[in-house]
Design an enzyme around this catalytic site. Structure first.
Site: not given
Lengths: 288, 288, 288, 288
Positions: B144-146
């Site tokens: 995921g991005c985070y």
């Protein structure tokens, strides 16, 4: 205390009216309508008014509103205001219509907005600098966002007979596009961008032309709107083309400044005969 | 030339993949799918790719895609990727799944995403700095991005055994919320604002915890995301609480810097045995 | 009418004080000082106050100010306020110091700000929710920008004895950095960016720790500030680590909400004994 | 490999040139000058080039630069480029001057920039669409930022003889104002704002007029610039007033589109006779 109603209060305009009324020492919002939101506290929609307004959205009849309110703002889309305004007026309420339904003469409205008008009435055009008869009027059609700044920016030079043509190039914050998210208001689309739209066809052109033609019949008007990455406000650049006959004798900055000062001083005197123009509206803007 | 397909290409992720592939000297996008947009040129949706990609959105079967492509990116929402991945793998395509469907072990996925998994497979977690086995893998689950920035920011200190707990406070641009306008991405709501959300419950926490626990079992992880008025990028502040046993002997800046340099040097050596890590991806960012 | 003076009025703080005073029914700004700008109309510097304030910057002596004003705000940098405050107090003026010179005990100030204090006095810490003795005080030290929001956000949980440690992660608009252009406030550097600074060393930490320690001796406090692309406002995320002894019995949302309501209700009662807490300050914020 | 030098490399222009050169397969930056920063690694100033360029700022003589470089960009302010250009040309270097020193004929330059020219030379105006002789030129004067977009936007209609007058209203990002912080670039001043400047007096007007007059002698040109809250890019709205003789026969959208396509196709053919117009420059912009 003037009792005020707001027809169609779920948008930015309704929220801003409520906010201004909460500050007004002589007026009080007593009714705000929305069919879809009936029963919802306004603070749930206009969250900045939580704890400030205890009203709930209602869906009353025209008669009920007219009975409860001295003064009504219609903040519904054009084409819908005409369902409300005549009834309210007939029942004795004073009305300010914020839509486009009563800003133009009947034929001009129908041509510009491409629809039949269901219930035309004459309104005073709500630009007190050019229409001092706003004072005391029973029915006022509030001008569009762009026409307000544009007309007032050019009016003194137009009235002085200098302008052959005015080309308005407007840069608007996005709140004018309303409370509903759209591709235009989508942050990744607007940030770091400037977007022109309806380049030669925006309907506000008719209002600007109407007001400036009153001051100088035949003046030519063009108008091109843009949105910029900002929330509120419009900056309009008025490119004024001076008539050929003034070639070589265009007024300098000092003379132009004098034309503006005199134009708006006169206008202000008319208005300042009566009481409290700015009551409940005056406050200094914040900076930064 | 590696032939690449993109499943679910109508969003920001699909557009960015196409853009990067257009720059890649050794790969070529040959297929991009969208059921809703079948037949539409990609340049009509991803307008920045007009004149750059001549593909049209298609709606082929899994077999067709596997036949035409060596390599497939699944850029569909979680819960949908699982409809595509096993078929593509079974037909011999290499797959990078950009959704959350294969980032966590089965039970952890079902608990975190509150749904039954229809077709679980083991994937390599696509963070090459921590998982050098990405090289040569047939199936990679992209993080995921985070979690990408958060895990990499804290990994060296966690692996060094210093961290009792890491509290990640992330500030994200809004493009991570996707191409569809929403109240959160509405310009008047985001400009001049910072908005925290899912304060203690964001599902990316599970991925961060998974990766950091591999480096130091039992390390405690908290994560709080915010959106800020920016389009791209995430800044994550990692508040690292050092174990009591290090009281009085916390490494200074120089030592910490060394821990980071050694951690990422080692990792990079593993990767740099093979060719061209950054081929087609390397370019300096613009400034200002 | 309370006569108010502002020492050091050329910055954002001075402009905002003037603006608020222009709205205040019971107070009037009668003097604003700036050595460098002596003789300049305030509207030339604070252009939003053109036509609203007719004051000019002056450079009077302490005695003159004390003679002309009942109440003085010192809006000068730390280290400079101490040149003004004792004299003003001795001449009988009430003073609110907006600098850091009187927020901390003498030794804590000298350690934190790395300078000798020239003229220490005891002040009431100007956070009325925690220090009801602000009412009626002759000398108030106004808290820093970050400590105000941070302390009030965590105070109820800290006072309830729940918090082992609070990690404050603040996201500030840039106006806090002042009216002078700098690389940090340069638009191309800040737009589309988030910038952390003084990661573990910001001097406001001492103020936050001071206030929270009063409520729960020994509570641990960390603080990390950032600037975000916004003009005004601070959003502070308070990561509260609960003491081990509460493991398994952490209050739920409803209980936490009750802790906050009770904490601030009690505080408010103290204050509401007297008149007009919000006189001249109350107005609803605009939206959008 | 073409060896490239940059005179005056400490600003945004120098940084962007270095970035583009780092991407160019056939050219290499070998020298970047700055008297003030002599000895400083460029990555310390242009931080986005850390690890990408290993050059240090130098302060060599003209002869040294000409000896080491095949090609030189002068990225110094107007009035300073004239100290460098003739020497570089005389020593055999090819030069692109990014300043205003060689964009206009001598008398027009001196009138517009209100200074004596110390060392005039004839340059090719660096707008390849209108000046195909750029190909192979030894000395090119790069156009200003505003004139590039403005001239190209109106050129086809002007050349077609339709335009009586063109009023350019430009909206620029702030990076054009340079790397040095100023009140205009101060975030609180620019965010949520639009600022017009040099309303009728911007010096770029002369360049636009020069280029459009070549296509249609006597065409009238006005130009008004604004800055908007954005980092990069300029949107120019060209308000084209059509000659009276075309009243009633103004081309429609399709015809106008054809005028543009034909104008730029022709121009492109000229250029595309030679190799690789876009080599090292082509890359798709990012979105969002």
């Amino acid at each position: 205390m003037i009792k005020v109603g707001i027809i169609g209060g779920s948008g930015y305009t309704g929220g801003e009216l409520l906010r201004l009324l909460s500050l007004h020492p002589g007026a009080e919002a007593v009714c705000i309508t929305s069919r879809k939101l009936e029963g919802t506290p306004v603070g749930d929609v206009h969250t900045h008014l939580r704890g400030i307004s205890s009203l709930k959205f209602e869906s009353p009849t025209i008669s009920e509103i007219a009975r409860r309110c001295d003064f009504v703002f219609t903040a519904v889309p054009h084409g819908t205001a005409m369902d409300w305004v005549p009834g309210l007026l007939d029942e004795g309420a004073k009305v300010v219509d914020l839509s486009a339904d009563y800003r133009l003469p009947l034929d001009e409205f129908e041509k510009t907005y491409k629809m039949k008008h269901k219930a035309f009435r004459e309104a005073v055009f709500g630009m007190p600098e050019l229409h001092p008869e706003v004072r005391g009027a029973a029915f006022v059609a509030n001008p569009g966002c762009y026409p307000t700044g544009a007309s007032l920016a050019a009016a003194p030079l137009v009235e002085a007979g200098l302008a052959e043509r005015v080309i308005f190039d407007s840069k608007s914050g996005i709140s004018g596009a309303g409370i509903a998210p759209s591709p235009t208001s989508h942050y990744p689309n607007l940030a770091e961008n400037v977007v022109g739209y309806k380049l030669t066809t925006h309907r506000h052109t008719a209002e600007i032309r109407q007001e400036l033609s009153r001051l100088s019949p035949g003046v030519k008007v063009s108008f091109t709107p843009h949105v910029v990455p900002a929330i509120r406000g419009i900056l309009t650049t008025a490119h004024v083309l001076v008539k050929d006959e003034f070639a070589g004798k265009i007024p300098d900055k000092t003379e132009i400044s004098k034309i503006y000062q005199e134009f708006y001083a006169i206008q202000n005197m008319n208005l300042m005969m009566g009481p409290g123009e700015t009551e409940g509206l005056w406050f200094p803007g914040g900076a930064p």
